[in-house]
Design a protein around this motif. Structure first.
Motif: not given
Length: 315
Positions: A32-42
């Motif tokens: 969940i946090p990694f997916c969130t980081m991925y979305a925010i970074a992109i």
């Protein structure tokens, strides 16, 4: 697919990525946090690129280097996080041997390129604050292009020995990597050969390349701070420091955890395995998420352009 830790091969066709060893039951929650980081970074880095491209007033060296930083962050995320999330969500642990080495190359190439970008951004801030009248003369578009190309070429060449050396070793013990991506030392440790040259080369890049970059940046900021503290008023000092404060924060977030991780992975034998894996994963993906947020919040031109964009849409 088998997760066996012993095999009889010498040249594996695939490696097995375990994700976060010891925390397999929590992979869904960890995702969940990694997916969130991925979305925010992109989203954040593409937003930076869009704003700089569409705003003519931002076509200056500082924002060109910021765009380079955004592109490298996007390359890092896209080359690692999709596979990591597939491990967490679908237990898709197999990765082709060549794909693993390619991923390794991009991870280390991006790190060296980003370090060079920070040097270039530090030099830009130095000229802007210490010699503002000559800034446009010193940092012309031609000079910025040459600096950018030099950073990319340096990172590409210095990172190339890592996969080339890793490819030549025999892997006769195991093809299981206790990581969620193909890091250089994580792969090399699986080889049944004397791989000290890999470790020595990794330390060379860490201390003689990234270390020299950090020293150059530190010397640059010493000069910048001397000029800032010599300004006659507090308002002038605050304004000058504000132009480089976000850059300084991003630099510290890049170098300090990176140094800790590199040394810990080589020398800390008593650190729990799940922490050895989780810490570099977090370190790897927090900067691509934080960089656009920090520059977006602290850079007035980007902040104003975003506000005009949303205001125009609402109208």
């Amino acid at each position: 697919m088998s997760d066996s830790n012993t095999t009889d091969f010498t040249n594996p066709s695939t490696f097995i990525l375990l994700g976060i060893p010891g925390l397999e039951a929590a992979h869904i929650w960890i995702s969940i946090p990694f997916c969130t980081m991925y979305a925010i970074a992109i989203l954040g880095n593409f937003t930076i690129l869009f704003i700089v491209k569409s705003e003519q007033s931002l076509h200056v060296p500082m924002y060109y280097f910021l765009c380079m930083l955004a592109v490298t962050d996007l390359v890092l995320c896209m080359s690692t996080l999709p596979k990591m999330l597939s491990i967490f969500w679908f237990k898709s642990r197999e990765i082709d041997f060549s794909a693993c080495l390619t991923q390794m190359y991009f991870v280390h190439c991006v790190s060296v390129i980003e370090s060079g970008i920070f040097v270039a951004m530090g030099f830009d801030r130095y000229v802007a604050i210490c010699d503002p009248l000559r800034h446009s003369i010193i940092l012309t578009n031609s000079v910025v292009t040459k600096i950018s190309l030099a950073m990319v070429v340096r990172g590409s060449i210095l990172s190339l020995p890592c996969p080339l050396l890793a490819r030549q070793w025999p892997y006769c013990r195991t093809n299981v990597i206790p990581q969620s991506y193909c890091g250089h030392m994580a792969v090399v440790k699986l080889a049944c050969a004397d791989t000290r040259i890999n470790s020595y080369y990794g330390l060379f890049v860490l201390f003689c390349v990234l270390g020299l970059d950090a020293i150059f940046i530190a010397m640059t900021y010493v000069q910048i701070l001397r000029v800032i503290f010599s300004l006659p008023t507090n308002d002038a000092r605050f304004k000058a420091f504000g132009t480089c404060g976000s850059h300084l924060f991003v630099i510290l977030a890049f170098y300090i955890p990176g140094l800790i991780f590199s040394l810990m992975y080589r020398f800390a034998q008593n650190v729990p395995l799940h922490f050895q894996v989780l810490f570099p994963n977090v370190y790897l993906f927090i900067p691509p998420m934080l960089n656009p947020i920090i520059y977006g919040v602290r850079t007035k031109q980007i902040r104003d352009r975003l506000l005009r964009l949303f205001t125009h849409k609402e109208a």
